[in-house]
Design an enzyme around this catalytic site. Sequence first.
Site, short mmCIF file in Angstrom:
data_model
loop_
_atom_site.label_atom_id
_atom_site.label_comp_id
_atom_site.label_asym_id
_atom_site.label_seq_id
_atom_site.Cartn_x
_atom_site.Cartn_y
_atom_site.Cartn_z
N VAL A 11 0.83 -1.20 0.00
CA VAL A 11 0.00 0.00 0.00
C VAL A 11 0.87 1.26 0.00
O VAL A 11 0.71 2.14 -0.84
CB VAL A 11 -0.96 -0.02 1.22
CG1 VAL A 11 -1.71 1.29 1.33
CG2 VAL A 11 -1.93 -1.18 1.09
N LYS A 35 15.05 -2.43 3.98
CA LYS A 35 14.05 -2.15 2.95
C LYS A 35 14.34 -0.81 2.27
O LYS A 35 14.30 -0.69 1.05
CB LYS A 35 12.66 -2.06 3.60
CG LYS A 35 11.78 -3.24 3.37
CD LYS A 35 10.39 -2.88 3.86
CE LYS A 35 9.43 -4.02 3.67
NZ LYS A 35 8.11 -3.72 4.20
N PHE A 155 -7.96 0.01 -2.07
CA PHE A 155 -8.63 -1.14 -2.68
C PHE A 155 -7.77 -1.83 -3.72
O PHE A 155 -8.28 -2.59 -4.55
CB PHE A 155 -9.96 -0.71 -3.31
CG PHE A 155 -10.92 -0.11 -2.30
CD1 PHE A 155 -11.63 -0.94 -1.45
CD2 PHE A 155 -11.06 1.26 -2.19
CE1 PHE A 155 -12.50 -0.40 -0.51
CE2 PHE A 155 -11.92 1.81 -1.25
CZ PHE A 155 -12.65 0.98 -0.40
N CYS A 263 -5.07 -10.56 2.67
CA CYS A 263 -6.20 -9.67 2.95
C CYS A 263 -7.51 -10.39 3.29
O CYS A 263 -8.03 -10.22 4.39
CB CYS A 263 -6.43 -8.75 1.76
SG CYS A 263 -4.97 -7.78 1.37
C1 UGA Z 1 -7.99 -8.05 -2.25
C2 UGA Z 1 -9.07 -7.15 -2.89
O1 UGA Z 1 -9.46 -7.69 -4.17
C3 UGA Z 1 -8.57 -5.72 -3.07
O2 UGA Z 1 -9.60 -4.88 -3.57
C4 UGA Z 1 -8.11 -5.20 -1.69
O3 UGA Z 1 -7.57 -3.89 -1.79
C5 UGA Z 1 -7.02 -6.13 -1.14
O4 UGA Z 1 -7.56 -7.45 -1.03
C6 UGA Z 1 -6.61 -5.61 0.23
O5 UGA Z 1 -7.44 -5.67 1.15
O6 UGA Z 1 -5.55 -5.01 0.34
P1 UGA Z 1 -5.79 -9.28 -3.18
O7 UGA Z 1 -5.62 -9.83 -1.79
O8 UGA Z 1 -4.61 -8.73 -3.90
O9 UGA Z 1 -6.89 -8.11 -3.17
O10 UGA Z 1 -6.35 -10.51 -4.03
P2 UGA Z 1 -7.65 -10.85 -4.89
O11 UGA Z 1 -7.37 -10.63 -6.31
O12 UGA Z 1 -8.86 -10.20 -4.33
O13 UGA Z 1 -7.74 -12.44 -4.62
C7 UGA Z 1 -7.91 -12.95 -3.30
C8 UGA Z 1 -8.04 -14.45 -3.31
O14 UGA Z 1 -9.28 -14.85 -3.88
C9 UGA Z 1 -6.95 -15.20 -4.09
O15 UGA Z 1 -6.52 -16.30 -3.34
C10 UGA Z 1 -7.65 -15.65 -5.35
O16 UGA Z 1 -7.11 -16.83 -5.89
C11 UGA Z 1 -9.06 -15.88 -4.84
N1 UGA Z 1 -10.11 -15.77 -5.89
C12 UGA Z 1 -10.35 -14.59 -6.49
C13 UGA Z 1 -10.88 -16.88 -6.20
O17 UGA Z 1 -10.69 -17.99 -5.65
N2 UGA Z 1 -11.87 -16.76 -7.15
C14 UGA Z 1 -12.12 -15.58 -7.77
O18 UGA Z 1 -13.05 -15.54 -8.62
C15 UGA Z 1 -11.34 -14.47 -7.45
#
Ligand code: UGA
Length: 438
Positions: A11, A35, A155, A263
């Site tokens: 972030v 870092k 986000f 997250c």
């Molecule tokens: C998530 C949110 O999407 C962001 O909007 C948010 O800012 C972020 O958390 C945070 O709180 O900082 P992120 O953790 O990068 O982002 O990952 P995602 O792309 O949301 O995926 C999360 C998990 O869900 C992964 O393990 C992915 O494989 C899984 N997933 C995602 C599924 O199993 N199916 C889907 O259709 C989509």
Amino acid sequence: MKITLIGTGYVGLVSGAVFADWGHDVVCLDIDEKKIEMIKKGIMPIYEEGLEELVARVISDGRFIATTDYEMAVEHGELVFICVGTPSNESGAADLSYVYSAAESIGKYMKEGEYKVIITKSTVPVKTNESVEASVRKGGGTKKLDFDVASNPEFLREGTSIYDANNADRVVIGSQSKKALDLLETLYSQLQTTIVKTDLASAELIKYAANAFLATKISFINEISQICERTGADVKSVALGMGLDNRIGPKFLNAGIGYGGSCFPKDVEALYRTSSQNFYDFRLLRGVMDANERQKHYFLEKLWDKYGTNLSKYNFGILGAAFKNDTDDTRKSVAIEIIKILRGSGAKMKLFDPAAMENAKKELGNEYITYAKSAEEVFEKADAVIILTEWKEFGSLDYKNLASKMKEKVVFDGRNLLEPKEMKALGYEYFGIGRHRV
Ligand code: UGA
């Protein structure tokens, strides 16, 4: 504008670099000297598409400084963002000690007569910002400090965070102070997006509600995949048919082995805690967490059914260790959890991930696991190949030629990247999640 960000994780570092790219004067502080030294040398502490180039550019343009010098960093920013980590503590609640310690340090180094807005970007439970204000005052001691607190949840998704920061679906800013809201609105005014201006508590809750809703969507389609398995329906068709309803939308409807990462698991759990602490039993969320936990076991059961629970005779090729595609992050990765369970059953594995090899080695070591140099290599003499991360390239390997390298032509696809019919035509025994049996 003069901006300071405290914490150089996803972030802080991404937001800092993007703000600098927009033309602002940015200082990014971290207490971790290693870092900061890395960032100064142009080596990024995280893997993120385009970040290295962006940071190099804003440093050479003189708009971005990375430092461990708190006094200088606090003095610099009219807007001071807190972007430190909020990991789960043992009880599942968010550990806010880094947030409060950053707030105290801001108070310690702030001077009287200099107005600042102190903004929390880290994901923090509702009401935390009231305590942030108290922590800044505590750090300031007897000084009469002039500041407002605000919440500006982030986000961005790992892997696409620079794009997300420049193309936000919305910006959320919460504060009790109009002056603070106006300054933050000015900062974000260059984005063509809706700015939601609200109170502190609502802004804090929006972040948790959004992540919990997305996690719910994933758990929902994962539960539907189980109905598909039991009725012969196909979850991809069901998701397509559901997602075309624009009130539902097609995204986050990919059934798989469950959500992971730094997250969703943490934020869903923390929101559940917040609701319990406020004497509300958020049963739906409990169900979302349970469904996510069960989903990886349903996947493993496919292996137990075929091979039994003692896997010591088998060599598996593993594709994927990261918690999702386009990242090297293995924190709370379901792929890693599954690999550990398979290892516990005696399986020997050869692993490949396009970006997460180093992190996977740190988490898994060398016991029962070897590391391949390419996706193709994991097929060699494998009893089965198991896909655990949704890297696009795993869906477009030359499965026709790779079949001849395997001991047995079996693929367990934990991310539904492949088509059952096509795999059958190539001679594979194929196991997806909630897919048509062929
Ligand atoms: C998530 C949110 O999407 C962001 O909007 C948010 O800012 C972020 O958390 C945070 O709180 O900082 P992120 O953790 O990068 O982002 O990952 P995602 O792309 O949301 O995926 C999360 C998990 O869900 C992964 O393990 C992915 O494989 C899984 N997933 C995602 C599924 O199993 N199916 C889907 O259709 C989509």
